[in-house]
Design a protein around this motif. Structure first.
Motif, mmCIF file in Angstrom:
data_model
loop_
_atom_site.group_PDB
_atom_site.id
_atom_site.type_symbol
_atom_site.label_atom_id
_atom_site.label_comp_id
_atom_site.label_asym_id
_atom_site.label_seq_id
_atom_site.Cartn_x
_atom_site.Cartn_y
_atom_site.Cartn_z
ATOM 1 N N PRO A 104 13.135 38.531 -32.311
ATOM 2 C CA PRO A 104 14.750 38.388 -32.381
ATOM 3 C C PRO A 104 15.358 38.217 -31.070
ATOM 4 O O PRO A 104 14.938 38.889 -30.127
ATOM 5 C CB PRO A 104 14.980 39.767 -32.745
ATOM 6 N N GLY A 105 16.248 37.071 -31.039
ATOM 7 C CA GLY A 105 16.914 36.756 -29.909
ATOM 8 C C GLY A 105 16.333 35.856 -29.004
ATOM 9 O O GLY A 105 16.917 35.143 -28.069
ATOM 10 N N ALA A 106 14.970 35.545 -29.293
ATOM 11 C CA ALA A 106 14.324 34.441 -28.560
ATOM 12 C C ALA A 106 14.536 32.966 -28.975
ATOM 13 O O ALA A 106 13.968 32.053 -28.535
ATOM 14 C CB ALA A 106 12.914 34.805 -28.501
ATOM 15 N N GLY A 107 15.104 32.787 -30.186
ATOM 16 C CA GLY A 107 15.584 31.568 -30.957
ATOM 17 C C GLY A 107 14.139 31.017 -31.788
ATOM 18 O O GLY A 107 14.470 29.943 -32.221
ATOM 19 N N ASP A 108 13.340 31.945 -32.117
ATOM 20 C CA ASP A 108 12.259 31.407 -32.972
ATOM 21 C C ASP A 108 12.363 32.124 -34.355
ATOM 22 O O ASP A 108 11.298 32.171 -35.098
ATOM 23 C CB ASP A 108 10.759 31.499 -32.214
ATOM 24 N N CYS A 109 13.332 32.700 -34.516
ATOM 25 C CA CYS A 109 13.451 33.598 -36.047
ATOM 26 C C CYS A 109 14.311 32.834 -37.025
ATOM 27 O O CYS A 109 13.918 33.212 -38.315
ATOM 28 C CB CYS A 109 13.811 34.802 -35.664
ATOM 29 N N ALA A 110 14.804 31.785 -36.624
ATOM 30 C CA ALA A 110 15.607 31.236 -37.770
ATOM 31 C C ALA A 110 14.697 30.960 -39.023
ATOM 32 O O ALA A 110 14.861 30.994 -40.143
ATOM 33 C CB ALA A 110 16.334 29.790 -37.393
ATOM 34 N N TYR A 111 13.619 29.961 -38.643
ATOM 35 C CA TYR A 111 12.557 29.631 -39.955
ATOM 36 C C TYR A 111 11.971 30.926 -40.584
ATOM 37 O O TYR A 111 11.838 31.050 -41.836
ATOM 38 C CB TYR A 111 11.578 28.555 -39.384
ATOM 39 N N PHE A 112 11.452 31.566 -39.805
ATOM 40 C CA PHE A 112 10.588 32.884 -40.120
ATOM 41 C C PHE A 112 11.202 33.722 -41.249
ATOM 42 O O PHE A 112 10.924 34.014 -42.256
ATOM 43 C CB PHE A 112 9.963 33.372 -39.087
ATOM 44 N N LEU A 113 12.452 34.188 -40.583
ATOM 45 C CA LEU A 113 13.119 35.307 -41.211
ATOM 46 C C LEU A 113 14.009 34.522 -42.548
ATOM 47 O O LEU A 113 14.062 35.275 -43.578
ATOM 48 C CB LEU A 113 14.440 35.757 -40.528
#
Length: 186
Positions: A104-113
Motif C-alpha cells: 500500500p502506498g507504493a503504487g502497485d495495489c490498484a490492480y491487485f486490490l
C-alpha cells in the motif's frame, strides 16, 4: 489440335458443375443443422435449406415458407439457477490471487486490490445463488458483508489501500473456510 484441355486454356468448367457442388454443400449444411436441433415439433413446416437451393413452384409452398419464417423461433431457456460449479469457479479465481500481494502506498495495489475485491463480489453472488442456499455459506457471506460494509461503494485505489488488511484478511479467511468444505469447490 482441335481439342484443348481446360488447364491449357485456363477455361473453367461450366457453372452447372459449380452450382451442383454449391447445392450439395448447402444440403449437407442443412442436414447437419437439422440433426443438431432438439425438440423440433413434428408438425412444423421444414425451413428451406437455402434460398438458392430450389425455387418454389407453387403458391402454397411459398405461403408455408413465409409463415414458418415469420414465426418467432424459440431460443433455449437459460437455467433459472446457476450451475453448482459457479461457487467452485468463483472460488478458483479468488484462489488465484493467494500468492499475489502489493505494498500500500507504493503504487502497485490498484490492480491487485481491485481484482481481489471483484473476485470476492463474484464469490458472494455465487454463494447466494447456489442451490445449497446462503445458509450453507453463512460464515464467508458474513465476512464478505462486513468487508463490503467497510468499503461502501468507493472502489478507488486510496480507499482500497486503506482497507488492505480487511480485504486480504477476508480473502484468506474465506480460503481457510473453503479448505474445510472441499465438497463446495471440487
Amino acid at each position: 489440335m482441335l481439342v484443348r484441355t481446360t488447364a491449357r486454356d485456363g477455361i473453367r468448367r461450366p457453372s452447372a458443375a459449380r452450382g451442383l457442388r454449391a447445392t450439395a454443400v448447402a444440403m449437407l449444411a442443412a442436414a447437419a443443422l437439422a440433426s443438431c436441433t432438439q425438440g423440433t415439433p413434428q408438425d412444423a413446416a421444414p425451413a428451406p435449406a437455402s434460398p438458392s437451393a430450389a425455387p418454389v413452384d407453387n403458391a402454397d409452398s411459398a405461403d408455408q415458407a413465409e409463415q414458418a419464417a415469420s414465426e418467432p423461433t424459440e431460443e433455449p431457456a437459460l437455467p433459472a439457477e446457476p450451475a453448482p460449479e459457479a461457487v467452485r469457479d468463483a472460488f478458483a479465481t479468488l484462489q488465484a490471487t493467494l500468492n499475489d500481494t502489493c505494498t500500500p502506498g507504493a503504487g502497485d495495489c490498484a490492480y491487485f486490490l481491485g481484482r481481489v475485491t471483484q473476485e470476492l463480489t463474484e464469490l458472494d453472488e455465487a454463494m447466494r445463488a447456489d442451490p445449497k442456499g446462503p445458509g450453507h455459506f453463512k460464515q464467508p457471506l458474513a465476512d464478505m458483508k462486513t468487508l463490503f460494509t467497510k468499503l461502501g461503494t468507493d472502489r478507488s485505489t486510496p480507499h482500497l489501500e486503506k482497507h488492505f488488511s480487511a480485504i486480504v484478511g477476508t480473502r484468506d479467511g474465506i480460503n481457510t473456510w473453503m479448505q474445510d468444505h472441499p465438497d463446495d469447490y471440487r
